[in-house]
Scaffold this active site. Structure first.
Site, PDB file in Angstrom:
ATOM      1  N   GLY A  13     -13.385   5.504  -3.562  1.00  0.00           N
ATOM      2  CA  GLY A  13     -13.532   4.069  -3.295  1.00  0.00           C
ATOM      3  C   GLY A  13     -13.900   3.738  -1.857  1.00  0.00           C
ATOM      4  O   GLY A  13     -14.871   4.265  -1.299  1.00  0.00           O
ATOM      5  N   ASP A  57      -0.394  14.423   1.402  1.00  0.00           N
ATOM      6  CA  ASP A  57       0.250  13.217   0.892  1.00  0.00           C
ATOM      7  C   ASP A  57       0.741  12.428   2.104  1.00  0.00           C
ATOM      8  O   ASP A  57       1.548  12.940   2.888  1.00  0.00           O
ATOM      9  CB  ASP A  57       1.436  13.647   0.001  1.00  0.00           C
ATOM     10  CG  ASP A  57       2.180  12.459  -0.581  1.00  0.00           C
ATOM     11  OD1 ASP A  57       2.075  11.338  -0.025  1.00  0.00           O
ATOM     12  OD2 ASP A  57       2.880  12.657  -1.589  1.00  0.00           O
ATOM     13  N   SER A 134      -4.880  -6.447   2.533  1.00  0.00           N
ATOM     14  CA  SER A 134      -5.546  -6.989   1.335  1.00  0.00           C
ATOM     15  C   SER A 134      -5.394  -8.495   1.368  1.00  0.00           C
ATOM     16  O   SER A 134      -4.439  -9.012   1.979  1.00  0.00           O
ATOM     17  CB  SER A 134      -4.854  -6.435   0.077  1.00  0.00           C
ATOM     18  OG  SER A 134      -5.219  -7.187  -1.064  1.00  0.00           O
ATOM     19  N   TYR A 147       2.966  -4.866  -4.250  1.00  0.00           N
ATOM     20  CA  TYR A 147       1.711  -4.560  -3.539  1.00  0.00           C
ATOM     21  C   TYR A 147       1.495  -5.555  -2.397  1.00  0.00           C
ATOM     22  O   TYR A 147       1.186  -5.172  -1.256  1.00  0.00           O
ATOM     23  CB  TYR A 147       0.547  -4.616  -4.542  1.00  0.00           C
ATOM     24  CG  TYR A 147      -0.797  -4.299  -3.947  1.00  0.00           C
ATOM     25  CD1 TYR A 147      -1.160  -2.982  -3.695  1.00  0.00           C
ATOM     26  CD2 TYR A 147      -1.710  -5.314  -3.642  1.00  0.00           C
ATOM     27  CE1 TYR A 147      -2.403  -2.680  -3.146  1.00  0.00           C
ATOM     28  CE2 TYR A 147      -2.951  -5.021  -3.103  1.00  0.00           C
ATOM     29  CZ  TYR A 147      -3.292  -3.707  -2.860  1.00  0.00           C
ATOM     30  OH  TYR A 147      -4.512  -3.411  -2.318  1.00  0.00           O
ATOM     31  N   LYS A 151       1.337  -4.884   1.679  1.00  0.00           N
ATOM     32  CA  LYS A 151       0.144  -5.184   2.488  1.00  0.00           C
ATOM     33  C   LYS A 151       0.444  -6.206   3.583  1.00  0.00           C
ATOM     34  O   LYS A 151      -0.156  -6.160   4.662  1.00  0.00           O
ATOM     35  CB  LYS A 151      -0.993  -5.664   1.572  1.00  0.00           C
ATOM     36  CG  LYS A 151      -1.507  -4.573   0.627  1.00  0.00           C
ATOM     37  CD  LYS A 151      -2.075  -3.404   1.409  1.00  0.00           C
ATOM     38  CE  LYS A 151      -2.741  -2.370   0.528  1.00  0.00           C
ATOM     39  NZ  LYS A 151      -3.286  -1.246   1.299  1.00  0.00           N
TER      40      LYS A 151
HETATM   41  N1  LIG Z   1     -10.489  -2.162  -4.166  1.00  0.00           N
HETATM   42  C1  LIG Z   1     -10.037  -3.339  -3.770  1.00  0.00           C
HETATM   43  O1  LIG Z   1     -10.415  -4.367  -4.307  1.00  0.00           O
HETATM   44  C2  LIG Z   1      -9.051  -3.436  -2.630  1.00  0.00           C
HETATM   45  C3  LIG Z   1      -8.713  -4.704  -2.195  1.00  0.00           C
HETATM   46  C4  LIG Z   1      -7.820  -4.833  -1.134  1.00  0.00           C
HETATM   47  C5  LIG Z   1      -7.295  -3.707  -0.530  1.00  0.00           C
HETATM   48  N2  LIG Z   1      -7.630  -2.477  -1.002  1.00  0.00           N
HETATM   49  C6  LIG Z   1      -7.019  -1.328  -0.344  1.00  0.00           C
HETATM   50  O2  LIG Z   1      -8.025  -0.435   0.074  1.00  0.00           O
HETATM   51  C7  LIG Z   1      -7.525   0.897   0.033  1.00  0.00           C
HETATM   52  C8  LIG Z   1      -8.458   1.768  -0.792  1.00  0.00           C
HETATM   53  O3  LIG Z   1      -8.497   1.254  -2.118  1.00  0.00           O
HETATM   54  P1  LIG Z   1      -9.584   1.731  -3.191  1.00  0.00           P
HETATM   55  O4  LIG Z   1      -9.894   0.556  -4.014  1.00  0.00           O
HETATM   56  O5  LIG Z   1     -10.654   2.489  -2.497  1.00  0.00           O
HETATM   57  O6  LIG Z   1      -8.655   2.706  -4.080  1.00  0.00           O
HETATM   58  P2  LIG Z   1      -8.945   4.127  -4.755  1.00  0.00           P
HETATM   59  O7  LIG Z   1      -7.848   4.300  -5.765  1.00  0.00           O
HETATM   60  O8  LIG Z   1     -10.352   4.204  -5.204  1.00  0.00           O
HETATM   61  O9  LIG Z   1      -8.720   5.135  -3.530  1.00  0.00           O
HETATM   62  C9  LIG Z   1      -7.451   5.319  -2.956  1.00  0.00           C
HETATM   63  C10 LIG Z   1      -7.311   6.781  -2.573  1.00  0.00           C
HETATM   64  O10 LIG Z   1      -6.012   6.942  -1.967  1.00  0.00           O
HETATM   65  C11 LIG Z   1      -5.496   8.188  -2.404  1.00  0.00           C
HETATM   66  N3  LIG Z   1      -4.036   8.196  -2.309  1.00  0.00           N
HETATM   67  C12 LIG Z   1      -3.135   7.479  -3.038  1.00  0.00           C
HETATM   68  N4  LIG Z   1      -1.890   7.804  -2.686  1.00  0.00           N
HETATM   69  C13 LIG Z   1      -1.991   8.743  -1.698  1.00  0.00           C
HETATM   70  C14 LIG Z   1      -1.055   9.466  -0.924  1.00  0.00           C
HETATM   71  N5  LIG Z   1       0.272   9.317  -1.104  1.00  0.00           N
HETATM   72  N6  LIG Z   1      -1.508  10.328   0.013  1.00  0.00           N
HETATM   73  C15 LIG Z   1      -2.834  10.522   0.192  1.00  0.00           C
HETATM   74  N7  LIG Z   1      -3.775   9.886  -0.522  1.00  0.00           N
HETATM   75  C16 LIG Z   1      -3.353   8.995  -1.461  1.00  0.00           C
HETATM   76  C17 LIG Z   1      -5.945   8.304  -3.852  1.00  0.00           C
HETATM   77  O11 LIG Z   1      -5.897   9.640  -4.311  1.00  0.00           O
HETATM   78  C18 LIG Z   1      -7.358   7.735  -3.777  1.00  0.00           C
HETATM   79  O12 LIG Z   1      -8.313   8.754  -3.551  1.00  0.00           O
HETATM   80  C19 LIG Z   1      -6.103   0.823  -0.544  1.00  0.00           C
HETATM   81  O13 LIG Z   1      -5.178   0.781   0.509  1.00  0.00           O
HETATM   82  C20 LIG Z   1      -6.124  -0.517  -1.264  1.00  0.00           C
HETATM   83  O14 LIG Z   1      -4.839  -1.068  -1.389  1.00  0.00           O
HETATM   84  C21 LIG Z   1      -8.496  -2.310  -2.032  1.00  0.00           C
END
Ligand SMILES: NC(=O)c1ccc[n+]([C@@H]2O[C@H](COP(=O)([O-])OP(=O)(O)OC[C@H]3O[C@@H](n4cnc5c(N)ncnc54)[C@H](O)[C@@H]3O)[C@@H](O)[C@H]2O)c1
Length: 247
Positions: A13, A57, A134, A147, A151
C-alpha cells in the site's frame, strides 16, 4: 555517504509507494515489514534498486533494534523514517474488546514510538520522521474507536517529538490520509462504505498511494526544512468539507 531512509510497513500500500518514490528521489531505502510474503513480493518488484528488505515486527523492540542496526551497517546512518506499518479495525465501541483495542494501539501507536526511538538513536547529521495518522484520528468516524484513538495518539506523539527534538536537527511530521486505494482499504470498505466515503469527499474519488507518497517525500526532503510538528491531510478535501450535495 547519503543517509538512509527506513519505511515500516513498506511491503504494501502506502508504504510500498513511499519506498518506490524515495528510491526515485535517490534515497537508499530499507523496507521493513512483518508480512514475509508481501516483503518477498516487494523485493521482487524493486529488485536492482538501492533497497534492502527486512522482516521486523514494529511492536518488538529487539526485532526493531536488530533491523535498524542492519540498516546502518548496510545503508548508513538514518536520515529518513516513515512509519507506515499499521492495522485497521472497523468495529463499534460495543463490539471492540479491550484486547483488540490494545492490539491496535500497540501496532499503530507504540510501534511508531519504538521505531522513532530506534531511528533517533541511529540518526545521521539530520533526521526527518513522517508518521501516518488518518482523517479518522482527527474526526470521529463510526467504527473507529480503537483505530481513531490510535491515530489521534500518533498525531500528538508527533507533536511532542517535534518539540523535544526540534533543536537537534530532527523534524517530525504526520500525514493524514483520507480513503486511499490500498489492500487495507480493499479489505475494510464494503460497497456501502465506499458509497458513504465518496459522498463526503469533494474530489469524489479515492486517493492513490502515490499521492500520499508524494506528500511524504516532500516532508522528508530539505524542501520542508522549516516544517515541524505539522499534520498534512491528503484527503481530497474530506476534512474541509461541510454540506456537499447540491440542493
Ligand atoms: N489506506 C488508507 O485509506 C489509509 C488512510 C489513513 C491512514 N492509513 C494508514 O496508512 C498506513 C498504511 O496503510 P495501507 O493502507 O498502506 O495498509 P496496508 O495494509 O496495505 O499496509 C500496511 C503494512 O503494514 C504492515 N504491518 C502491519 N503490522 C505490522 C507490524 N506489527 N510490524 C511491521 N509491519 C506491520 C503490513 O504487513 C502491511 O504490509 C497505516 O498506518 C494506515 O493506518 C491508511
Amino acid at each position: 555517504m547519503k543517509q538512509s531512509a527506513v519505511v515500516t510497513g513498506g511491503a504494501s500500500g502506502i508504504g510500498l509507494a513511499v519506498a518506490e518514490r524515495l528510491l526515485d528521489d535517490g534515497w537508499p531505502v530499507a523496507v521493513l515489514d512483518a508480512d514475509l510474503e508481501a516483503l518477498a513480493r516487494a523485493e521482487e518488484a524493486l529488485s536492482g534498486e538501492n533497497a534492502i528488505f527486512l522482516a521486523a515486527d514494529v511492536t518488538d523492540e529487539d526485532d526493531v533494534a536488530e533491523s535498524f542496526d542492519e540498516v546502518v551497517d548496510r545503508l548508513g546512518l538514518i536520515g529518513g523514517l516513515v512509519n507506515s506499518a499499521g492495522i485497521a479495525c472497523n468495529l463499534s465501541a460495543e463490539e471492540t474488546s479491550a484486547e483488540r483495542f490494545r492490539e491496535v494501539l500497540d501496532v499503530n501507536l507504540v510501534g511508531s514510538f519504538i521505531t522513532a526511538k530506534a531511528g533517533l538513536e541511529r540518526m545521521g547529521a539530520s533526521l526527518s520522521i513522517v508518521n501516518l495518522t488518518s482523517v479518522s484520528g482527527l474526526r470521529a468516524n463510526r467504527g473507529r474507536v480503537a483505530y481513531g484513538a490510535s491515530k489521534a495518539g500518533v498525531k500528538l506523539m508527533t507533536e511532542v517529538l517535534a518539540l523535544e527534538f526540534g533543536n537537534r536537527a530532527v523534524r517530525v511530521n504526520c500525514v493524514a490520509p483520507g480513503a486511499i486505494q490500498t489492500p487495507m482499504i480493499t479489505r475494510l470498505h464494503t460497497p456501502e462504505a465506499r458509497r458513504q466515503w465518496l459522498g463526503r469527499v469533494p474530489q469524489a474519488r479515492y486517493g492513490e498511494p502515490e499521492e500520499v507518497a508524494a506528500a511524504i517525500a516532500f516532508l522528508l526532503s530539505p524542501e520542508a526544512s522549516y516544517i515541524n510538528g505539522h499534520t498534512l491531510a491528503v484527503d481530497g478535501g474530506f476534512l474541509a468539507a461541510g454540506l456537499i450535495e447540491e440542493g
